[in-house]
Structure formats: structure tokens, C-alpha cells
Design an enzyme around this catalytic site. Structure first.
Site, PDB file in Angstrom:
ATOM      1  N   CYS A   1       6.767  -3.744  16.042  1.00 25.62           N
ATOM      2  CA  CYS A   1       6.279  -2.640  16.888  1.00 25.62           C
ATOM      3  C   CYS A   1       4.808  -2.875  17.247  1.00 25.62           C
ATOM      4  O   CYS A   1       3.997  -3.199  16.386  1.00 25.62           O
ATOM      5  CB  CYS A   1       6.439  -1.295  16.168  1.00 25.62           C
ATOM      6  SG  CYS A   1       8.145  -0.910  15.762  1.00 25.62           S
TER       7      CYS A   1
ATOM      8  N   GLU B   1       0.817  -1.206   0.000  1.00 26.19           N
ATOM      9  CA  GLU B   1       0.000   0.000   0.000  1.00 26.19           C
ATOM     10  C   GLU B   1       0.850   1.255   0.000  1.00 26.19           C
ATOM     11  O   GLU B   1       2.044   1.226   0.312  1.00 26.19           O
ATOM     12  CB  GLU B   1      -0.914   0.007   1.210  1.00 26.19           C
ATOM     13  CG  GLU B   1      -0.169   0.051   2.536  1.00 26.19           C
ATOM     14  CD  GLU B   1      -1.128  -0.148   3.711  1.00 26.19           C
ATOM     15  OE1 GLU B   1      -1.426  -1.309   4.033  1.00 26.19           O
ATOM     16  OE2 GLU B   1      -1.570   0.856   4.281  1.00 26.19           O
TER      17      GLU B   1
ATOM     18  N   GLY C   1       7.092  -1.705   6.099  1.00 25.74           N
ATOM     19  CA  GLY C   1       8.462  -2.190   6.001  1.00 25.74           C
ATOM     20  C   GLY C   1       9.456  -1.307   6.715  1.00 25.74           C
ATOM     21  O   GLY C   1       9.196  -0.134   6.984  1.00 25.74           O
TER      22      GLY C   1
ATOM     23  N   CYS D   1       0.279   3.043   8.620  1.00 23.41           N
ATOM     24  CA  CYS D   1       1.073   1.938   8.088  1.00 23.41           C
ATOM     25  C   CYS D   1       0.390   0.583   8.119  1.00 23.41           C
ATOM     26  O   CYS D   1       0.102   0.062   9.189  1.00 23.41           O
ATOM     27  CB  CYS D   1       2.275   1.735   8.997  1.00 23.41           C
ATOM     28  SG  CYS D   1       3.586   2.778   8.665  1.00 23.41           S
TER      29      CYS D   1
ATOM     30  N   CYS E   1       6.521  -6.665   7.608  1.00 27.64           N
ATOM     31  CA  CYS E   1       7.662  -6.127   8.353  1.00 27.64           C
ATOM     32  C   CYS E   1       7.956  -7.090   9.491  1.00 27.64           C
ATOM     33  O   CYS E   1       7.061  -7.748   9.999  1.00 27.64           O
ATOM     34  CB  CYS E   1       7.295  -4.747   8.913  1.00 27.64           C
ATOM     35  SG  CYS E   1       8.636  -3.937   9.820  1.00 27.64           S
TER      36      CYS E   1
ATOM     37  N   HIS F   1       9.467   7.500  19.789  1.00 32.87           N
ATOM     38  CA  HIS F   1       8.229   7.117  20.490  1.00 32.87           C
ATOM     39  C   HIS F   1       8.376   6.909  21.998  1.00 32.87           C
ATOM     40  O   HIS F   1       7.378   6.635  22.666  1.00 32.87           O
ATOM     41  CB  HIS F   1       7.600   5.852  19.890  1.00 32.87           C
ATOM     42  CG  HIS F   1       7.311   5.913  18.425  1.00 32.87           C
ATOM     43  ND1 HIS F   1       6.864   7.053  17.791  1.00 32.87           N
ATOM     44  CD2 HIS F   1       7.390   4.972  17.445  1.00 32.87           C
ATOM     45  CE1 HIS F   1       6.686   6.805  16.505  1.00 32.87           C
ATOM     46  NE2 HIS F   1       7.005   5.560  16.257  1.00 32.87           N
TER      47      HIS F   1
HETATM   48  N1  SAH Z   1       9.882   1.016   9.726  1.00 34.03           N
HETATM   49  C1  SAH Z   1      10.086   2.435   9.585  1.00 34.03           C
HETATM   50  C2  SAH Z   1       9.142   3.023   8.602  1.00 34.03           C
HETATM   51  C3  SAH Z   1       7.713   3.099   9.049  1.00 34.03           C
HETATM   52  S1  SAH Z   1       7.403   4.773   9.011  1.00 34.03           S
HETATM   53  C4  SAH Z   1      10.019   3.081  10.950  1.00 34.03           C
HETATM   54  O1  SAH Z   1       9.768   2.386  11.912  1.00 34.03           O
HETATM   55  O2  SAH Z   1      10.303   4.256  11.054  1.00 34.03           O
HETATM   56  C5  SAH Z   1       5.937   4.997   9.710  1.00 34.03           C
HETATM   57  C6  SAH Z   1       5.918   5.797  11.000  1.00 34.03           C
HETATM   58  O3  SAH Z   1       4.635   5.657  11.550  1.00 34.03           O
HETATM   59  C7  SAH Z   1       6.897   5.270  12.032  1.00 34.03           C
HETATM   60  O4  SAH Z   1       7.341   6.337  12.830  1.00 34.03           O
HETATM   61  C8  SAH Z   1       6.022   4.349  12.824  1.00 34.03           C
HETATM   62  O5  SAH Z   1       6.554   4.106  14.100  1.00 34.03           O
HETATM   63  C9  SAH Z   1       4.722   5.104  12.848  1.00 34.03           C
HETATM   64  N2  SAH Z   1       3.515   4.319  13.062  1.00 34.03           N
HETATM   65  C10 SAH Z   1       3.289   3.024  12.778  1.00 34.03           C
HETATM   66  N3  SAH Z   1       2.047   2.681  13.129  1.00 34.03           N
HETATM   67  C11 SAH Z   1       1.476   3.796  13.630  1.00 34.03           C
HETATM   68  C12 SAH Z   1       0.191   4.086  14.160  1.00 34.03           C
HETATM   69  N4  SAH Z   1      -0.733   3.151  14.238  1.00 34.03           N
HETATM   70  N5  SAH Z   1      -0.053   5.344  14.574  1.00 34.03           N
HETATM   71  C13 SAH Z   1       0.897   6.305  14.486  1.00 34.03           C
HETATM   72  N6  SAH Z   1       2.115   6.100  13.991  1.00 34.03           N
HETATM   73  C14 SAH Z   1       2.407   4.852  13.579  1.00 34.03           C
END
Ligand code: SAH
Length: 348
Positions: free
Chosen positions: A113, A89, A161, A335, A109, A218
Site C-alpha cells: 500500500c 512495533e 503486517g 503502521c 508486509c 480507502h
Molecule cells: N494489513 C492490514 C492491517 C494494517 S491495519 C490492513 O491493511 O488492514 C492499519 C490500518 O491503517 C489499515 O487500515 C491501513 O490501511 C491504515 N494505514 C496504514 N498506513 C497509514 C497511514 N500512514 N495513515 C493512515 N492510515 C494508515
């Protein structure tokens, strides 16, 4: 699956054409066609015999736009289908300065997280450089963009990813995306987000692609970070900060932290104070966003008032910070949400 022609740089396309006995101008036509988002069979400047020869080796279409969802705020979300049937996506967001496309770098991925939908079913496979690039080529073409006047002006590697878990392919993709013969998007208009793979952050500082390096932080302490981000067991926040400073020293680019606000987890006054202590005086910016709640996850977003209060505390403490508006949340903006719901629908 056959090979992906969009993996190749212009140099490699020239070698390919010449190895197939084609004159140099055919290489340029082929690369032009690819850059215009065309499938091999659609490049009308090329003779059929050459295209047929290419199609014995390469997929005609690396990435197809399968579905488009439009949010009431104008954000567009895409489901793409890969040549092997996998689904990924992406998002296109419109801003005053242009249009930013968010691309995926892997199918699924494996970072795990706890707040993220991309990782729900683990990693299926890496995307090739051309599969990442083709997401942009297709969307740019679909909205009338050309090489000269692009419909996609900015790119963020913030879809599904972990870009640095697919390091070599992502670097090749970035080289192709920024190349003069291709879409020629400046690294300044590209952001790469990582959950903090520190060894790769050092390696990337040497690649001479000075983009906006973004780290998903975070949390303010390693033990709390490990509650939602397993990668925190491998690399500490102190190591991440050192790697960020190295990136700044090597590239002169300010770096960015993503900080998703989660109710009861990371947005108390204490967290603001700790964040200020960690980041004050560093050449960085903090991007706050309220968590996009994911159905399959129990974590909740902080309310808007508390989010603004947290932002105020950071600013008062001397940090450069913004609270991003939540866009596209009515269409599964976060994501991996769209892919997860698509897969669930297929299974029902
Ligand atoms: N794997 C990379 C790229 C993902 S980027 C990374 O971890 O940075 C997407 C961003 O959105 C990252 O900062 C991720 O932690 C955050 N993210 C993922 N799921 C989320 C959610 N449900 N709400 C808010 N932020 C989220």
C-alpha cells in the site's frame, strides 16, 4: 532460532509436560507463568531441572520490550525485539473503557500500500502465534496486569503486517488469546483489519471467532483503489462487500471499514456519495482517519475541516461513521513508522 513456547495451546502444554514426565500441575504452572508474561527462566514455581529441559528446546524470551515511547496524549509505542533480532512495533492506547493494544502480525508486509510505512522494505517473515501473543503478554505484565485484571483489555490487529497473509498463525494466536486458560480476551474486544484478502475472509467466517472484522477500503472504485492498494488488482470492492455480508450472516457481527483521508485522492463530495451508495443499508460502520503522513511517502493528509465535512456527508447519507482522533502522531503512530525509523537510525 529455537521453538516458541507461547505458540502452544494449554492442551499442547499439557501434552508437552506429560511427554517430559511431569505431573499435570506442572503444566498448569507453566501455562500460568507464560500467561503472566514471564520468560521460562523467570517462572519461579517450576523446578530448575524442568526449566533447563525446556530451554534446550524453546527460546527463553520470544519477545522483549526494547524501547517505550510515550506520547503527550498518553499513547505508548513499543519497539519489540524477537529472538532472532528482528524488530517489530506496537501501540497501547488508553480509552475510557480500557486499554487497546495494537499488535503486529508480520515483520514488514508485502501488500505494497502506497501510504503505509510497514511495507517499505517488503515482507521479512511471518510472526508465529506465540510471537504475536507475547507482545500482549509482555505489555500486560509491564503495566501490572494479571489474568484476572488485565491492563490490556482490547486488542487490534492493526500493526505491521497483513493478518490474513499469515492466516494459520493468526488464527492459532486468536484461539490462544481467547482461551479460558489464557488471557481469555473476548472476541468482541478484538478487531482484525485486512486489506481485503477475500478468500481468507470467507475462510475466517468459518473459524467461530466472532471478532470485529475490519477492512481497509480507502477508495470507492476499483481503479482508484488500485492506485494506492495493489491488492485491488486481485479482489474487487464488490467481492469484498459480499465477503463482509457473508461474515455478518455467519457471525452476526457488524463489520467496519477503515477509510484514511488522503488529500486530493479519496475525500471529494463524489467519494462521499459513492461510499454512501456502496454501504447504505449494510450492517457496517466507517472509521475515518486523516492520513498519518509518512516521511518516505508523498501522499498528504486532508485538512481537519475537510475531514469533518466528509464525515458530515456520510452521516447525512445515513451511514454510521466516526472520525478517529489522530493519537500518538508525535511518536510515529502509524503502521510501521517506528520500525522504519529505527532501522534507518541503525543504518546511519
Ligand atoms: N494489513 C492490514 C492491517 C494494517 S491495519 C490492513 O491493511 O488492514 C492499519 C490500518 O491503517 C489499515 O487500515 C491501513 O490501511 C491504515 N494505514 C496504514 N498506513 C497509514 C497511514 N500512514 N495513515 C493512515 N492510515 C494508515
Amino acid at each position: 532460532m529455537k521453538a516458541i513456547i507461547q505458540d502452544l495451546s494449554f492442551e499442547q502444554i499439557k501434552e508437552l509436560a506429560s511427554s517430559l514426565g511431569q505431573p499435570a500441575f506442572r503444566a498448569r504452572q507453566l501455562y500460568e507463568g507464560i500467561t503472566q508474561g514471564k520468560d521460562i527462566s523467570q517462572i519461579s514455581t517450576l523446578p530448575n531441572s524442568f526449566k533447563e529441559r525446556l530451554l534446550t528446546e524453546f527460546e527463553d524470551c520470544a519477545v522483549k520490550i526494547k524501547e517505550v515511547f510515550e506520547s503527550s496524549d498518553g499513547t505508548k509505542k513499543f519497539l519489540f525485539e524477537l529472538a532472532d533480532g528482528n524488530i517489530i512495533e506496537g501501540v497501547l492506547m488508553s480509552y475510557k473503557y480500557g486499554n487497546t493494544q495494537c499488535v503486529s502480525t508480520q515483520v514488514g508486509c508485502r501488500m505494497g500500500c502506497k501510504f503505509c510505512a510497514s511495507t517499505l522494505n517488503g515482507l521479512i517473515r511471518n510472526l508465529s502465534p506465540g510471537e504475536i501473543l507475547s507482545q500482549i503478554l509482555k505489555v500486560n505484565a509491564a503495566y501490572g496486569g494479571t489474568k484476572e485484571k488485565r491492563a490490556v483489555t482490547n486488542v487490534v490487529l492493526m500493526g505491521s503486517g497483513e493478518p490474513f497473509d499469515n492466516y494459520a498463525n493468526v488464527v492459532q494466536f486468536l484461539k490462544n488469546l481467547t482461551s479460558q486458560e489464557g488471557l481469555n480476551i473476548s472476541p468482541r474486544n478484538i478487531s482484525l483489519s485486512t486489506c481485503g484478502l477475500v478468500d481468507k475472509m470467507y475462510a475466517f467466517a468459518e473459524e467461530n471467532i466472532p471478532l470485529n472484522l475490519t477492512v481497509s477500503l480507502h477508495q470507492t472504485t476499483d481503479s482508484e483503489r488500485a492506485r494506492t492498494m495493489p491488492i485491488a488488482n486481485k479482489w474487487s470492492i464488490a467481492e469484498i462487500l459480499q465477503a463482509c455480508d457473508n461474515y455478518f450472516a455467519k457471525t452476526g457481527r457488524r463489520y467496519i471499514f477503515e477509510y484514511s483521508l488522503i488529500e486530493g485522492e479519496n475525500c471529494d463530495r463524489r467519494h462521499a456519495e459513492e461510499l454512501i451508495n456502496l454501504l447504505k443499508g449494510r450492517p457496517c460502520h466507517v472509521n475515518l482517519i486523516r492520513l498519518n503522513e509518512v516521511n518516505e511517502r508523498t501522499l498528504k493528509a486532508t485538512d481537519e475541516k475537510s475531514a469533518y465535512r466528509f464525515l458530515g456527508l456520510l452521516e447525512k447519507g445515513g451511514l454510521s461513521a466516526t472520525l478517529r482522533r489522530q493519537i500518538g502522531s508525535d511518536i510515529g503512530g502509524a503502521c510501521g513508522q517506528l520500525r522504519a525509523s529505527y532501522i534507518k537510525k541503525q543504518g546511519d
